[in-house]
Design a protein around this motif. Structure first.
Motif, PDB file in Angstrom:
ATOM      1  N   LYS A  78       0.844  -1.200   0.000  1.00 56.62           N
ATOM      2  CA  LYS A  78       0.000   0.000   0.000  1.00 56.62           C
ATOM      3  C   LYS A  78       0.878   1.247   0.000  1.00 56.62           C
ATOM      4  N   THR A  79       0.556   2.206  -0.857  1.00 61.44           N
ATOM      5  CA  THR A  79       1.343   3.436  -0.944  1.00 61.44           C
ATOM      6  C   THR A  79       0.458   4.661  -0.772  1.00 61.44           C
ATOM      7  N   ASP A  80       1.102   5.776  -0.401  1.00 59.88           N
ATOM      8  CA  ASP A  80       0.376   7.035  -0.291  1.00 59.88           C
ATOM      9  C   ASP A  80       0.442   7.782  -1.622  1.00 59.88           C
TER      10      ASP A  80
ATOM     11  N   ARG B 216       4.917   6.290  -1.425  1.00 61.39           N
ATOM     12  CA  ARG B 216       5.649   5.746  -0.290  1.00 61.39           C
ATOM     13  C   ARG B 216       4.826   4.665   0.398  1.00 61.39           C
ATOM     14  N   HIS B 217       5.480   3.600   0.828  1.00 63.66           N
ATOM     15  CA  HIS B 217       4.777   2.510   1.507  1.00 63.66           C
ATOM     16  C   HIS B 217       4.358   2.963   2.902  1.00 63.66           C
ATOM     17  N   ARG B 218       3.065   2.836   3.188  1.00 64.14           N
ATOM     18  CA  ARG B 218       2.512   3.283   4.461  1.00 64.14           C
ATOM     19  C   ARG B 218       1.607   2.191   5.034  1.00 64.14           C
ATOM     20  N   PRO B 219       2.121   1.307   5.895  1.00 65.37           N
ATOM     21  CA  PRO B 219       1.294   0.240   6.449  1.00 65.37           C
ATOM     22  C   PRO B 219       0.058   0.779   7.174  1.00 65.37           C
ATOM     23  N   GLY B 220      -1.102   0.223   6.863  1.00 71.46           N
ATOM     24  CA  GLY B 220      -2.337   0.606   7.525  1.00 71.46           C
ATOM     25  C   GLY B 220      -2.603  -0.260   8.741  1.00 71.46           C
ATOM     26  N   PRO B 221      -3.713  -0.025   9.446  1.00 68.65           N
ATOM     27  CA  PRO B 221      -4.034  -0.825  10.630  1.00 68.65           C
ATOM     28  C   PRO B 221      -4.134  -2.318  10.347  1.00 68.65           C
TER      29      PRO B 221
END
Length: 332
Positions: A11-13, A17-22
């Motif tokens: 997942k990217t913003d 950039r990779h941004r792990p979610g909950p």
């Protein structure tokens, strides 16, 4: 032992950039830490969630060098083992201020960052108190907030805001806050805020109106870049802007001329990377100042919603939703 880990994600913003979610939060088996010199091992009962944890999960707020990659900046629990040079009694229930590692069954804590649970406060609620109290008290000591001054805090309905409103009121200040809904404004007024403003409106003008054009003596800001110029506009002559967060970005533009004309100052602090001796001193200030205020009712703890530690992902989702009026704790 078990602890929370964050798995990698595709997942990217918006910037790629990779941004792990909950959904990337996992409850997994990891080695149990052992206390070294000057440290204790605490069996965790509850861990408070802070916005710093959300940022760490996303890779935006890494722990200091040598600190556990596990999230969690505050816990309550029981002392179960001691490192050398520590005399803290085993079996004591404690509150701990951490640089990380709290989302776990056990956590190692420097002995100077342990406090007893405040009298009359349950352990789950107590797990959400020390990070907020340490942040606000250390910053207000730093800028010298004093009786009779006008104090503005942004995000009054959040954990920092709720404590700051009540603390400044107890010091004898006029308290102004900003928040997003009518419900939250009323909530802040019930906590003691003299004026609660909608941040969607022209809150700078409202602060000036409320102070007969003078402005705020001290501003405690969690927004950072987005509010930098507005905060300077809202400062009184000789005012102090204290930045403790970057929810509104890290890079802003500053009109030095306005700052010079107001003979004002801007300071920024972070609690997490401070040296151990500084943190120990701040914890003692919390014990001396905040704990009696909780016990005698001068400061009411923020309402707490709890989730099992194994559901930390759901808890992060709830905090990110903006629907929380207070604090969230993870329990074991």
């Amino acid at each position: 032992m078990h602890a929370i880990t964050v798995r990698p994600t595709d997942k990217t913003d918006s910037k790629g950039r990779h941004r792990p979610g909950p959904e990337c939060i996992e409850w997994t088996e990891v080695p149990t830490p052992q206390p070294g010199p000057g440290e204790v091992l605490v069996k965790v009962r509850a861990a408070g969630i802070n916005r710093g944890d959300l940022l760490q999960r996303q890779g935006l707020y890494p722990p200091p060098k040598g600190v556990s990659d596990t999230m969690g900046l505050e816990v309550t629990g029981t002392v179960v083992a001691l490192g050398s040079d520590v005399t803290w009694p085993k079996g004591d229930e404690v509150v701990a201020l951490l640089a990380g590692g709290g989302y776990a069954e056990y956590v190692v804590v420097p002995a100077g960052q342990l406090l007893p649970i405040p009298e009359g406060i349950d352990p789950v609620t107590a797990s959400t108190l020390i990070e907020v109290a340490a942040t606000v008290i250390s910053n207000m000591d730093h800028v010298g907030l004093a009786k009779g001054e006008t104090f503005l805090v942004h995000g009054g309905a959040g954990g920092i805001g709720q404590f700051a409103i009540q603390y400044a009121k107890a010091l004898g200040c006029t308290v102004i806050t900003t928040c997003g809904t009518v419900e939250k404004q009323e909530f802040c007024r019930n906590l003691g805020a003299d004026i609660a403003l909608d941040y969607h409106g022209d809150w700078v003008a409202a602060v000036k109106d409320a102070t007969e054009g003078r402005g705020a003596d001290v501003i405690l800001d969690v927004m950072g870049a987005k509010y930098l110029g507005l905060n300077v506009d809202a400062l009184a002559t000789g005012g102090r802007l204290d930045i403790i967060g970057m929810q509104g970005g890290a890079k802003g533009e500053l009109n030095i001329g306005k700052l010079l004309n107001k003979r004002a100052s801007i300071t920024a602090t972070s609690l997490r990377p401070r040296p151990l001796d500084e943190k120990a001193a701040i914890c003692q200030r919390v014990r001396e100042v905040a704990w009696p205020m909780y016990t005698n009712g001068d400061i009411k703890p923020a309402p707490v919603e709890s989730f099992p530690m194994t559901e930390a992902g759901k808890a992060h989702e709830k905090l990110e939703s903006g629907a929380v009026l207070g604090k969230i704790a993870l329990t074991l």
